[in-house]
Motif scaffolding. Structure first.
Motif, PDB file in Angstrom:
ATOM      1  N   ALA A  74     -77.359 -19.321  12.080  1.00  0.00           N
ATOM      2  CA  ALA A  74     -76.205 -19.402  10.621  1.00  0.00           C
ATOM      3  C   ALA A  74     -75.409 -18.776  10.859  1.00  0.00           C
ATOM      4  O   ALA A  74     -74.134 -19.075  10.639  1.00  0.00           O
ATOM      5  CB  ALA A  74     -77.421 -19.888   9.287  1.00  0.00           C
ATOM      6  N   SER A  75     -75.869 -17.468  11.684  1.00  0.00           N
ATOM      7  CA  SER A  75     -74.090 -16.663  11.583  1.00  0.00           C
ATOM      8  C   SER A  75     -73.151 -16.730  12.740  1.00  0.00           C
ATOM      9  O   SER A  75     -72.142 -16.570  13.148  1.00  0.00           O
ATOM     10  CB  SER A  75     -74.981 -15.133  11.609  1.00  0.00           C
ATOM     11  N   LEU A  76     -73.579 -17.634  13.758  1.00  0.00           N
ATOM     12  CA  LEU A  76     -72.939 -18.164  15.113  1.00  0.00           C
ATOM     13  C   LEU A  76     -72.187 -19.228  14.825  1.00  0.00           C
ATOM     14  O   LEU A  76     -72.114 -19.727  13.909  1.00  0.00           O
ATOM     15  CB  LEU A  76     -74.012 -18.634  15.850  1.00  0.00           C
ATOM     16  N   ARG A  77     -71.029 -18.928  15.498  1.00  0.00           N
ATOM     17  CA  ARG A  77     -70.305 -19.770  15.244  1.00  0.00           C
ATOM     18  C   ARG A  77     -69.838 -21.249  16.287  1.00  0.00           C
ATOM     19  O   ARG A  77     -69.904 -21.006  17.182  1.00  0.00           O
ATOM     20  CB  ARG A  77     -68.317 -19.053  15.275  1.00  0.00           C
ATOM     21  N   PRO A  90     -71.467 -22.755  22.700  1.00  0.00           N
ATOM     22  CA  PRO A  90     -72.402 -23.431  24.544  1.00  0.00           C
ATOM     23  C   PRO A  90     -73.063 -22.618  24.643  1.00  0.00           C
ATOM     24  O   PRO A  90     -72.749 -20.758  24.064  1.00  0.00           O
ATOM     25  CB  PRO A  90     -70.918 -22.753  25.668  1.00  0.00           C
ATOM     26  N   ALA A  91     -74.189 -22.226  25.348  1.00  0.00           N
ATOM     27  CA  ALA A  91     -75.129 -20.898  25.701  1.00  0.00           C
ATOM     28  C   ALA A  91     -74.887 -21.419  28.002  1.00  0.00           C
ATOM     29  O   ALA A  91     -75.785 -21.967  28.372  1.00  0.00           O
ATOM     30  CB  ALA A  91     -75.986 -21.549  25.752  1.00  0.00           C
ATOM     31  N   ILE A  92     -75.089 -19.937  27.765  1.00  0.00           N
ATOM     32  CA  ILE A  92     -74.846 -19.641  29.619  1.00  0.00           C
ATOM     33  C   ILE A  92     -76.256 -19.329  30.085  1.00  0.00           C
ATOM     34  O   ILE A  92     -76.896 -18.423  29.466  1.00  0.00           O
ATOM     35  CB  ILE A  92     -73.489 -18.859  30.037  1.00  0.00           C
ATOM     36  N   VAL A 135     -88.779 -24.732  33.845  1.00  0.00           N
ATOM     37  CA  VAL A 135     -88.745 -24.109  32.793  1.00  0.00           C
ATOM     38  C   VAL A 135     -88.316 -22.877  32.756  1.00  0.00           C
ATOM     39  O   VAL A 135     -87.756 -22.484  34.109  1.00  0.00           O
ATOM     40  CB  VAL A 135     -90.540 -23.636  32.752  1.00  0.00           C
ATOM     41  N   GLN A 136     -87.689 -22.504  31.770  1.00  0.00           N
ATOM     42  CA  GLN A 136     -86.607 -21.553  31.627  1.00  0.00           C
ATOM     43  C   GLN A 136     -87.087 -20.140  30.051  1.00  0.00           C
ATOM     44  O   GLN A 136     -87.554 -21.064  28.981  1.00  0.00           O
ATOM     45  CB  GLN A 136     -85.570 -21.441  31.473  1.00  0.00           C
ATOM     46  N   GLU A 137     -88.018 -19.192  31.202  1.00  0.00           N
ATOM     47  CA  GLU A 137     -88.115 -18.301  29.754  1.00  0.00           C
ATOM     48  C   GLU A 137     -87.114 -17.256  29.442  1.00  0.00           C
ATOM     49  O   GLU A 137     -86.828 -16.544  30.671  1.00  0.00           O
ATOM     50  CB  GLU A 137     -89.461 -17.480  30.465  1.00  0.00           C
ATOM     51  N   LEU A 138     -87.124 -17.077  27.999  1.00  0.00           N
ATOM     52  CA  LEU A 138     -86.374 -16.382  27.919  1.00  0.00           C
ATOM     53  C   LEU A 138     -86.774 -15.039  27.932  1.00  0.00           C
ATOM     54  O   LEU A 138     -87.717 -14.725  27.415  1.00  0.00           O
ATOM     55  CB  LEU A 138     -85.833 -16.353  26.040  1.00  0.00           C
ATOM     56  N   VAL A 139     -85.932 -14.116  28.270  1.00  0.00           N
ATOM     57  CA  VAL A 139     -85.804 -12.980  28.859  1.00  0.00           C
ATOM     58  C   VAL A 139     -85.151 -11.844  27.683  1.00  0.00           C
ATOM     59  O   VAL A 139     -85.076 -11.129  26.523  1.00  0.00           O
ATOM     60  CB  VAL A 139     -85.937 -12.181  30.030  1.00  0.00           C
ATOM     61  N   GLU A 140     -83.691 -12.299  27.320  1.00  0.00           N
ATOM     62  CA  GLU A 140     -82.830 -11.702  26.306  1.00  0.00           C
ATOM     63  C   GLU A 140     -81.885 -12.837  25.794  1.00  0.00           C
ATOM     64  O   GLU A 140     -81.241 -13.628  26.118  1.00  0.00           O
ATOM     65  CB  GLU A 140     -81.957 -10.652  27.099  1.00  0.00           C
ATOM     66  N   PHE A 141     -81.788 -12.707  24.633  1.00  0.00           N
ATOM     67  CA  PHE A 141     -80.735 -13.276  23.900  1.00  0.00           C
ATOM     68  C   PHE A 141     -79.326 -12.886  23.287  1.00  0.00           C
ATOM     69  O   PHE A 141     -79.575 -12.004  22.626  1.00  0.00           O
ATOM     70  CB  PHE A 141     -81.310 -13.432  22.541  1.00  0.00           C
ATOM     71  N   ARG A 142     -78.061 -12.667  23.812  1.00  0.00           N
ATOM     72  CA  ARG A 142     -77.241 -12.234  23.566  1.00  0.00           C
ATOM     73  C   ARG A 142     -76.283 -12.893  22.636  1.00  0.00           C
ATOM     74  O   ARG A 142     -75.772 -13.933  23.548  1.00  0.00           O
ATOM     75  CB  ARG A 142     -76.335 -11.445  24.927  1.00  0.00           C
ATOM     76  N   ARG A 187     -69.011 -14.329  18.459  1.00  0.00           N
ATOM     77  CA  ARG A 187     -70.444 -15.224  18.494  1.00  0.00           C
ATOM     78  C   ARG A 187     -70.307 -16.831  18.085  1.00  0.00           C
ATOM     79  O   ARG A 187     -71.064 -17.033  17.638  1.00  0.00           O
ATOM     80  CB  ARG A 187     -70.631 -14.925  16.791  1.00  0.00           C
ATOM     81  N   ASP A 188     -69.445 -17.329  19.398  1.00  0.00           N
ATOM     82  CA  ASP A 188     -69.137 -18.646  19.377  1.00  0.00           C
ATOM     83  C   ASP A 188     -69.512 -18.355  21.195  1.00  0.00           C
ATOM     84  O   ASP A 188     -69.333 -20.069  21.437  1.00  0.00           O
ATOM     85  CB  ASP A 188     -67.651 -18.544  19.394  1.00  0.00           C
ATOM     86  N   CYS A 189     -70.698 -17.976  21.699  1.00  0.00           N
ATOM     87  CA  CYS A 189     -70.936 -17.917  22.624  1.00  0.00           C
ATOM     88  C   CYS A 189     -71.942 -17.215  23.169  1.00  0.00           C
ATOM     89  O   CYS A 189     -72.102 -16.051  22.889  1.00  0.00           O
ATOM     90  CB  CYS A 189     -69.715 -18.391  23.690  1.00  0.00           C
ATOM     91  N   LEU A 190     -72.847 -17.704  24.147  1.00  0.00           N
ATOM     92  CA  LEU A 190     -75.083 -17.395  24.134  1.00  0.00           C
ATOM     93  C   LEU A 190     -74.804 -16.944  25.624  1.00  0.00           C
ATOM     94  O   LEU A 190     -74.462 -17.956  26.332  1.00  0.00           O
ATOM     95  CB  LEU A 190     -75.463 -18.376  23.168  1.00  0.00           C
TER      96      LEU A 190
END
Length: 120
Positions: free
Chosen positions: A6-9, A17-19, A68-75, A80-83
């Protein structure tokens, strides 16, 4: 500090958006949308889950295709408006069966296709 989705914009539709970037090569593979629940699901499972705007449903990448996409890092970016999701990609990331969705180069007013579809 504990992360709270919820802290994301999020935008007016509740999306961010998530890249997706290959964690090994650094290649940018695709961009898709996430909402707070898909962020939480991705972090809980390690399987990248997006929000499909066309289907209005959760989309676990590779659920039907096997790509599939396996998550390694989440940034999270500074605003705080894009991942940025650093991932391990199995098979093509793009629905056109290409490694990356960014296969069209525009140079000097001309478009050139730079990646051909992958063969299995």
């Amino acid at each position: 500090m504990r992360f709270d989705p919820a802290s994301l914009r999020y935008n007016e539709a509740g999306l961010i958006p998530a890249i997706a970037q290959d964690s090994g090569s650094g290649e940018v593979l695709m961009m898709a949308w996430m909402n707070a629940e898909s962020v939480a699901r991705t972090l809980a499972t390690g399987r990248v889950t997006y929000w499909s705007r066309s289907r209005q449903a959760f989309w676990v990448k590779g659920e039907t295709s096997g790509h599939v996409q396996e998550l390694v890092e989440f940034r999270v970016d500074c605003d705080r408006d894009c991942l940025l999701l650093k991932i391990v990609q199995t098979g093509p990331a793009c629905h056109t069966n290409r490694r990356s969705c960014f296969y069209t180069l525009v140079a000097e007013g001309e478009e050139t296709i730079t990646l051909m579809p992958m063969t299995e």
